[in-house]
Structure formats: C-alpha cells, structure tokens
Scaffold this motif. Structure first.
Motif, PDB file in Angstrom:
ATOM      1  N   TRP A 124       6.137 -77.827  13.615  1.00 21.08           N
ATOM      2  CA  TRP A 124       6.051 -76.411  13.886  1.00 21.08           C
ATOM      3  C   TRP A 124       7.554 -76.195  15.048  1.00 21.08           C
ATOM      4  N   ALA A 125       8.178 -74.735  15.109  1.00 20.19           N
ATOM      5  CA  ALA A 125       9.074 -74.784  15.490  1.00 20.19           C
ATOM      6  C   ALA A 125       8.699 -73.787  17.148  1.00 20.19           C
ATOM      7  N   THR A 126       9.310 -74.396  18.477  1.00 17.55           N
ATOM      8  CA  THR A 126       8.565 -73.291  19.569  1.00 17.55           C
ATOM      9  C   THR A 126       9.690 -72.060  19.066  1.00 17.55           C
ATOM     10  N   GLU A 127       9.135 -71.179  19.920  1.00 16.17           N
ATOM     11  CA  GLU A 127      10.187 -70.255  20.609  1.00 16.17           C
ATOM     12  C   GLU A 127      11.584 -70.645  20.915  1.00 16.17           C
ATOM     13  N   ASP A 128      12.585 -70.185  20.636  1.00 13.76           N
ATOM     14  CA  ASP A 128      13.485 -69.751  21.303  1.00 13.76           C
ATOM     15  C   ASP A 128      13.738 -69.382  22.386  1.00 13.76           C
ATOM     16  N   PRO A 129      13.913 -70.291  23.790  1.00 12.24           N
ATOM     17  CA  PRO A 129      13.878 -69.657  25.176  1.00 12.24           C
ATOM     18  C   PRO A 129      15.135 -69.153  25.731  1.00 12.24           C
ATOM     19  N   ASN A 130      16.218 -69.175  24.911  1.00  9.51           N
ATOM     20  CA  ASN A 130      17.534 -68.484  25.114  1.00  9.51           C
ATOM     21  C   ASN A 130      17.228 -66.870  24.834  1.00  9.51           C
ATOM     22  N   PRO A 131      17.498 -66.499  25.693  1.00  9.11           N
ATOM     23  CA  PRO A 131      17.208 -64.787  26.375  1.00  9.11           C
ATOM     24  C   PRO A 131      18.311 -63.769  24.951  1.00  9.11           C
ATOM     25  N   GLY A 132      19.079 -64.452  24.882  1.00  7.72           N
ATOM     26  CA  GLY A 132      20.963 -63.496  24.172  1.00  7.72           C
ATOM     27  C   GLY A 132      19.915 -64.181  22.564  1.00  7.72           C
ATOM     28  N   VAL A 133      19.184 -64.860  22.527  1.00 11.36           N
ATOM     29  CA  VAL A 133      18.102 -65.179  20.875  1.00 11.36           C
ATOM     30  C   VAL A 133      17.740 -64.283  21.192  1.00 11.36           C
ATOM     31  N   LYS A 134      16.734 -64.259  21.640  1.00 12.97           N
ATOM     32  CA  LYS A 134      15.284 -63.418  22.003  1.00 12.97           C
ATOM     33  C   LYS A 134      15.842 -61.626  22.004  1.00 12.97           C
ATOM     34  N   LYS A 135      16.944 -60.988  22.370  1.00 13.72           N
ATOM     35  CA  LYS A 135      17.341 -59.770  22.168  1.00 13.72           C
ATOM     36  C   LYS A 135      17.938 -59.415  21.074  1.00 13.72           C
ATOM     37  N   ARG A 136      18.204 -60.175  20.530  1.00 15.42           N
ATOM     38  CA  ARG A 136      19.124 -60.396  19.256  1.00 15.42           C
ATOM     39  C   ARG A 136      18.103 -59.977  18.751  1.00 15.42           C
ATOM     40  N   ASP A 137      16.709 -61.119  17.711  1.00 11.74           N
ATOM     41  CA  ASP A 137      15.972 -61.170  17.000  1.00 11.74           C
ATOM     42  C   ASP A 137      14.914 -59.547  17.281  1.00 11.74           C
ATOM     43  N   LEU A 138      15.120 -59.347  18.476  1.00  9.32           N
ATOM     44  CA  LEU A 138      13.953 -57.779  18.594  1.00  9.32           C
ATOM     45  C   LEU A 138      14.972 -56.572  18.146  1.00  9.32           C
ATOM     46  N   ALA A 139      16.265 -56.781  18.667  1.00 10.33           N
ATOM     47  CA  ALA A 139      17.045 -55.876  17.907  1.00 10.33           C
ATOM     48  C   ALA A 139      17.030 -55.750  16.356  1.00 10.33           C
ATOM     49  N   VAL A 140      17.143 -57.071  15.755  1.00  8.62           N
ATOM     50  CA  VAL A 140      17.111 -57.040  14.113  1.00  8.62           C
ATOM     51  C   VAL A 140      15.885 -56.546  13.823  1.00  8.62           C
ATOM     52  N   LEU A 141      14.583 -57.200  14.537  1.00  7.01           N
ATOM     53  CA  LEU A 141      13.164 -56.853  14.371  1.00  7.01           C
ATOM     54  C   LEU A 141      13.236 -54.825  14.282  1.00  7.01           C
ATOM     55  N   GLU A 142      13.929 -54.341  15.379  1.00  2.00           N
ATOM     56  CA  GLU A 142      13.859 -52.475  15.834  1.00  2.00           C
ATOM     57  C   GLU A 142      15.140 -52.077  14.641  1.00  2.00           C
ATOM     58  N   ALA A 143      15.469 -52.792  14.130  1.00  2.00           N
ATOM     59  CA  ALA A 143      16.343 -51.945  13.060  1.00  2.00           C
ATOM     60  C   ALA A 143      15.804 -51.808  11.756  1.00  2.00           C
ATOM     61  N   LYS A 144      15.101 -52.996  10.854  1.00  3.96           N
ATOM     62  CA  LYS A 144      14.696 -53.076  10.347  1.00  3.96           C
ATOM     63  C   LYS A 144      13.207 -51.881  10.123  1.00  3.96           C
ATOM     64  N   ALA A 145      12.492 -52.290  11.589  1.00  2.00           N
ATOM     65  CA  ALA A 145      11.655 -51.137  11.600  1.00  2.00           C
ATOM     66  C   ALA A 145      11.188 -49.529  11.602  1.00  2.00           C
ATOM     67  N   LYS A 146      12.681 -49.388  11.786  1.00  2.00           N
ATOM     68  CA  LYS A 146      13.227 -47.939  12.467  1.00  2.00           C
ATOM     69  C   LYS A 146      13.977 -47.615  10.351  1.00  2.00           C
ATOM     70  N   ALA A 147      14.502 -48.957   9.773  1.00  2.00           N
ATOM     71  CA  ALA A 147      14.983 -48.759   8.330  1.00  2.00           C
ATOM     72  C   ALA A 147      13.614 -48.072   7.902  1.00  2.00           C
ATOM     73  N   HIS A 148      12.185 -48.578   7.959  1.00  2.00           N
ATOM     74  CA  HIS A 148      11.702 -48.691   7.146  1.00  2.00           C
ATOM     75  C   HIS A 148      10.912 -47.496   7.364  1.00  2.00           C
ATOM     76  N   LEU A 149      10.771 -47.387   8.754  1.00  2.00           N
ATOM     77  CA  LEU A 149      10.233 -46.137   9.175  1.00  2.00           C
ATOM     78  C   LEU A 149      10.780 -44.616   8.457  1.00  2.00           C
ATOM     79  N   GLU A 150      12.619 -44.941   8.291  1.00  2.00           N
ATOM     80  CA  GLU A 150      12.610 -43.560   8.081  1.00  2.00           C
ATOM     81  C   GLU A 150      12.784 -43.541   6.300  1.00  2.00           C
ATOM     82  N   ALA A 151      12.605 -44.500   5.703  1.00  2.00           N
ATOM     83  CA  ALA A 151      12.908 -44.375   4.179  1.00  2.00           C
ATOM     84  C   ALA A 151      11.107 -43.673   4.176  1.00  2.00           C
TER      85      ALA A 151
END
Length: 135
Positions: free
Chosen positions: A47-74
């Motif tokens: 199993w992979a471990t969490e990516d420690p790169n802060p840029g990747v964490k920030k990008r993944d969080l932004a993608v997750l938030e965008a998906k959640a926002k789109a779902h809630l608006e739908a």
C-alpha cells in the motif's frame, strides 16, 4: 476502475491508483505471489503511503473540494456566502413580537434566537435539582 498509473522504467516500479479501495484490495489479492514473466521473481505489492509533498496535498484537496461543491450544487444546495446556511428555498418564520420586545430589553437576547416563537408554554415547569418541592 483505475484512476491513474505511473511506471518508473529504470527502477522496475509502478504506482497504480484506483478509484475505489475495494478495487485496489481485489487487485492486490489477485496479483499476490504472481510474476510478470516466467522465471521472474514474484511481484512485491504494498500500500502506498501518503505523499508528503505539500503541493500534491494542496492539489488533491482542491480537486476533492471541487468535486464536493459540484455534487452539492447538483443536489440543489445553495453554496453562496450567507449569515446562516439555510436551504435554498427556506423562508424565515414570522417574527413573534413578544420575543422581539424581550430581545430589545437591556440584557435581552439579540440574535437569531429572537426570530423564533416562544415555546416555553408547551413544557411543564420542573423544579431544579435539589430544590424543595412546590407548595
């Protein structure tokens, strides 16, 4: 369903990201003790471990938030900034003048609670714990 994959040619290593954890678990069980070619050693699966790169964490969080926002608006949820998070078609109840007058008294309640009707008459008065019973 595979979401993404990355092969490191020179290191004989690959990373596969599945959309669902169940799919990843199934693939890990199915490939355990398997080799890619006859005579090769078995594949080492981990199993992979969490990516420690802060840029990747920030990008993944932004993608997750965008998906959640789109779902809630739908679903019809209003995400516009507001003092309170009311549902889209919610109407505030009619104000109770008695409660509003109480809110204007010194030390009275000033806030959202004053917009709701007084329901204290619906509940029987209970003596405080340790207080003598009423006469």
């Amino acid at each position: 369903e595979i979401e993404s994959s990355r092969v490191l040619e020179g290191k004989n290593c690959a990373f596969v990201k599945y959309r669902l954890r169940a799919s990843a678990e199934f693939a890990k069980e199915a490939m355990a003790c398997q080799s890619l070619s006859p005579g090769d050693p078995p594949i080492n699966l981990r199993w992979a471990t969490e990516d420690p790169n802060p840029g990747v964490k920030k990008r993944d969080l932004a993608v997750l938030e965008a998906k959640a926002k789109a779902h809630l608006e739908a679903q019809g949820v209003c995400l516009a900034p507001a003092e309170f998070n009311y549902p889209m078609h919610y109407q505030l109840p009619a104000s109770n003048p008695t409660v509003q007058a109480h809110a204007l008294l010194p030390g009275g309640n000033k806030g959202a609670v004053s917009d709701y009707p007084d329901t204290s008459h619906q509940f029987a008065r209970q003596p405080a714990l340790g207080a003598p019973p009423p006469p």
